[in-house]
Design an enzyme around this catalytic site. Sequence first.
Site, short mmCIF file in Angstrom:
data_model
loop_
_atom_site.label_atom_id
_atom_site.label_comp_id
_atom_site.label_asym_id
_atom_site.label_seq_id
_atom_site.Cartn_x
_atom_site.Cartn_y
_atom_site.Cartn_z
N HIS A 53 0.88 -1.17 0.00
CA HIS A 53 0.00 0.00 0.00
C HIS A 53 0.92 1.23 0.00
O HIS A 53 1.49 1.57 1.03
CB HIS A 53 -0.91 -0.03 1.24
CG HIS A 53 -2.03 0.96 1.17
ND1 HIS A 53 -3.29 0.69 1.68
CD2 HIS A 53 -2.09 2.22 0.68
CE1 HIS A 53 -4.08 1.75 1.48
NE2 HIS A 53 -3.36 2.69 0.88
N VAL A 54 1.07 1.84 -1.18
CA VAL A 54 2.06 2.91 -1.32
C VAL A 54 1.74 4.09 -0.40
O VAL A 54 0.57 4.37 -0.11
CB VAL A 54 2.16 3.43 -2.78
CG1 VAL A 54 2.78 2.37 -3.69
CG2 VAL A 54 0.81 3.89 -3.30
N HIS A 55 2.79 4.76 0.08
CA HIS A 55 2.60 5.91 0.97
C HIS A 55 3.82 6.83 0.88
O HIS A 55 4.94 6.39 0.73
CB HIS A 55 2.38 5.45 2.42
CG HIS A 55 3.41 4.46 2.91
ND1 HIS A 55 3.37 3.12 2.57
CD2 HIS A 55 4.48 4.62 3.70
CE1 HIS A 55 4.39 2.50 3.15
NE2 HIS A 55 5.09 3.39 3.83
N LEU A 56 3.53 8.11 0.96
CA LEU A 56 4.56 9.15 0.87
C LEU A 56 4.90 9.63 2.28
O LEU A 56 4.03 10.08 3.01
CB LEU A 56 4.02 10.32 0.03
CG LEU A 56 4.87 11.59 -0.03
CD1 LEU A 56 6.19 11.34 -0.74
CD2 LEU A 56 4.10 12.70 -0.76
#
Length: 162
Positions: A121-124
Amino acid sequence: MARQLWAPWRLEYIKQADEQTGCFFCEEGAGSLGGAEESLLVHGGESAVAILNRYPYSSGHLMIAPSRHVGSLAELTDAEVIEIHRLAVAAIEVLGCVYGPGGFNLGWNLGHIAGAGIDDHVHLHVVPRWSGDTNFMPVLADVKVLPEHLLETRDRLRAAWE
Ligand SMILES: [Zn+2]
């Protein structure tokens, strides 16, 4: 060296990861992790969320993620890309007002090898930085880097975001 410094957090992380089922970002984004009292959700948008990192590199360390469970940047819709960027800009403004750091590091860790604790789950990451913070870390990790309780930080950032 830095890895060893964070051993206490790492242990807690491993313990919680074992107990935890499902995806941290999906559950935390929906406000369902630990209930309203312990939720680290700072801001929920249309298609993206801002969440306080439970294992911060520095005080006020936020993560911006799409609400959707998406594992790669290529899968993000245009609307999600725009909102993630806008939330990152808002996060910088809010953290600037509340904490006044000297600067910020923003970045995506893609894959476990690159340091992603959760890689599906991509996150910045939005990490506030202070002059000399890395220098103090080896000596006074808990005291200097985490002077404020996470939930207090959450409340201050939520209030400032409105
Ligand atoms: Zn997810």
